[in-house]
Design an enzyme around this catalytic site. Sequence first.
Site, PDB file in Angstrom:
ATOM      1  N   ASN A 129     -14.281   3.544   5.677  1.00 28.24           N
ATOM      2  CA  ASN A 129     -12.602   3.293   5.200  1.00 28.24           C
ATOM      3  C   ASN A 129     -11.768   3.984   6.202  1.00 28.24           C
ATOM      4  O   ASN A 129     -10.677   3.836   6.133  1.00 28.24           O
ATOM      5  CB  ASN A 129     -12.415   3.885   3.957  1.00 28.24           C
ATOM      6  CG  ASN A 129     -12.300   5.333   3.888  1.00 28.24           C
ATOM      7  OD1 ASN A 129     -12.858   6.028   4.780  1.00 28.24           O
ATOM      8  ND2 ASN A 129     -11.595   6.033   2.939  1.00 28.24           N
TER       9      ASN A 129
ATOM     10  N   LYS B 131     -14.199  -2.981   4.529  1.00 25.59           N
ATOM     11  CA  LYS B 131     -14.957  -1.830   4.905  1.00 25.59           C
ATOM     12  C   LYS B 131     -16.382  -2.074   5.470  1.00 25.59           C
ATOM     13  O   LYS B 131     -16.709  -1.202   6.512  1.00 25.59           O
ATOM     14  CB  LYS B 131     -15.061  -1.098   3.651  1.00 25.59           C
ATOM     15  CG  LYS B 131     -13.778  -0.440   3.098  1.00 25.59           C
ATOM     16  CD  LYS B 131     -13.863   0.239   1.704  1.00 25.59           C
ATOM     17  CE  LYS B 131     -12.538   0.459   1.058  1.00 25.59           C
ATOM     18  NZ  LYS B 131     -12.732   1.634   0.142  1.00 25.59           N
TER      19      LYS B 131
ATOM     20  N   SER C 213       0.764  -1.210   0.012  1.00 25.91           N
ATOM     21  CA  SER C 213      -0.077  -0.208   0.016  1.00 25.91           C
ATOM     22  C   SER C 213       0.933   1.244   0.028  1.00 25.91           C
ATOM     23  O   SER C 213       2.046   1.274   0.766  1.00 25.91           O
ATOM     24  CB  SER C 213      -0.970   0.056   1.302  1.00 25.91           C
ATOM     25  OG  SER C 213      -1.525   1.101   1.367  1.00 25.91           O
TER      26      SER C 213
ATOM     27  N   GLY D  28      -6.809   6.543 -10.552  1.00 20.28           N
ATOM     28  CA  GLY D  28      -7.098   6.241  -9.161  1.00 20.28           C
ATOM     29  C   GLY D  28      -6.288   6.931  -8.144  1.00 20.28           C
ATOM     30  O   GLY D  28      -6.854   7.270  -6.896  1.00 20.28           O
TER      31      GLY D  28
ATOM     32  N   ASP E 106     -14.082   7.907   1.127  1.00 16.23           N
ATOM     33  CA  ASP E 106     -14.202   7.524  -0.405  1.00 16.23           C
ATOM     34  C   ASP E 106     -14.695   8.573  -1.295  1.00 16.23           C
ATOM     35  O   ASP E 106     -14.316   8.885  -2.443  1.00 16.23           O
ATOM     36  CB  ASP E 106     -14.539   6.130  -0.542  1.00 16.23           C
ATOM     37  CG  ASP E 106     -13.563   4.967  -0.317  1.00 16.23           C
ATOM     38  OD1 ASP E 106     -12.371   5.420  -0.284  1.00 16.23           O
ATOM     39  OD2 ASP E 106     -13.797   4.143   0.147  1.00 16.23           O
TER      40      ASP E 106
ATOM     41  N   ALA F 131     -20.703  -1.997  -6.622  1.00 16.62           N
ATOM     42  CA  ALA F 131     -21.630  -1.874  -5.650  1.00 16.62           C
ATOM     43  C   ALA F 131     -21.015  -2.072  -4.221  1.00 16.62           C
ATOM     44  O   ALA F 131     -21.559  -2.348  -3.170  1.00 16.62           O
ATOM     45  CB  ALA F 131     -22.735  -2.793  -5.803  1.00 16.62           C
ATOM     46  N   GLY F 132     -19.562  -2.166  -4.142  1.00 15.85           N
ATOM     47  CA  GLY F 132     -18.661  -2.345  -2.848  1.00 15.85           C
ATOM     48  C   GLY F 132     -18.930  -0.944  -2.156  1.00 15.85           C
ATOM     49  O   GLY F 132     -19.529   0.011  -2.414  1.00 15.85           O
TER      50      GLY F 132
END
Length: 526
Positions: free
Chosen positions: A341, A320, A271, A486, A356, A380-381
């Site tokens: 998150n 999440k 990450s 992103g 987010d 749809a998360g």
Amino acid sequence: PGVCALRGFAEYPRADGCGRTRGSPVSDGPKICVSVAPSSLAELTAWKADAANLADADMIELRLDAIQPVLLPDQMGEVLRGFEVPIIATCRMAAEGGAWTAGEEDRIALLQACLAAGAAYVDIELDATATEALAAVEPGRLLISKHWSKPPTAPQLRHCVERLLELRPGAAKLVVAIERVDEATPVLQATADLRRAGIPTAGFAMGEPSAASRVLAAASGDAWIYARAPMGEATAVGQWSARRLRRQLRVERWAAGFERFAVVGCPVRQSLSPTIFNAAFAAVGREALYLPLPGKRFDEVLRLAEGAGVAGLSVTMPFKTDALAVAATASDVARRSGAANTLRREDGAWHAHNTDGEGALSALAPHVDVNGCRVAVLGAGGAARAAACALREAGADVALYARNAERAVRVAEDIDCVGRGLTDYRAGAAEVLINATPVGMAATGETPIPTTELRGEEIVLDMIYRPETTSFMRAARGRGCAAISGLEMFLGQAAAQHCWWFGEAPTPGVMRRAAAVQLEAEREMA
């Protein structure tokens, strides 16, 4: 022979690297101990000759038991020659999980020769027959270890600590093999008792789930952390690279009293979050540090974080919804999106938020005014729901598209937007498309929708930031669309997390520059 002796973990020169000068003052942070287990003297010579192996090392653990043929005491001057950082000489018997095949007397003679040749410490098991004799002669240069093949009971742990307090070695190491991430907690807490008594320690776990415990132990006050070098294999599962510890996690500025923050998810070892948050903390001298805590089960990682006093968490896939479920309170946006998150620990409880949506809006803002704009969110998360919520509040006309059309409809009802199946998307249905699916993370060339459905006038935001340019982005640009990485959303949501934790924004540009440096380094190493 070019070997540094030392009397304490804070009293020796550092290795070169990151602009540091050999011999400069050291910080109070944990030392990076690069562990090497060469199979022969020729392999060790080659390893020493590669400067990259030493670039980020404060110390070297040399696993003598791995070298074949079996070493003799009179070879130790040659073996240790050429190292300019302190050496921990380790020679573990086969019964202790090592590879030493000669007898105990031979091992003790070898370790004594290491001390005579200038090794800083020799590492020997607490239960070895010669430990007490060595402790009586060279206590300050003895590193006494205790390994458990399964989590010890409280009486076993207490007895171990009492024996170490009696022997008063120069340093101590407690290691436990675990199957669950949180099983490391008792050992991490036991090392605190030794530190309070003035004994430098390292206490961590072994095995597949051990990576989180290793960095948490170092952040909690351990004197050193074992790491792997660029050349050769790691000597244990779960070790972090010395380069990552030094240049991204910035261990040299860690202190036991610092506030601890972390990212949890599966996977999170690569990450960007630790890099950008540690850079933001360092920029203003904030007494805080940020760690990656990998784990396959959210409840286990959360218990480990709680036991180590972690103050805040960034939460990523696939945890999440779990993060929202454990929270005592949650912000409106977290509740509406059904996911969190971001977590903050206050008064013994977790509190949840979701940034987010703020990240998505900040990424789109330079390109489009979303008020009145038709936006298609693919997925749809938790991130998709948060983005859809933020877009609705900003006045956008939102449609949610997911592989499972029924799920898309259910989620959309909670957000007050339209839900459809992913295959229902048609050209011209939206002015802005946001990919919130995992399609594109792997280099397969897949895209979440057929790119023939792009007219070339749309603005496309892909939430994925690794790779920086996804197949969907390339295809969209090829059709004439504007495509947004992103990374823009990632930086926006991270800045919003910083605001929620500390009540202020990070220093402008710091997170972006830190991310750029890491991504460039990854490209060079690819």
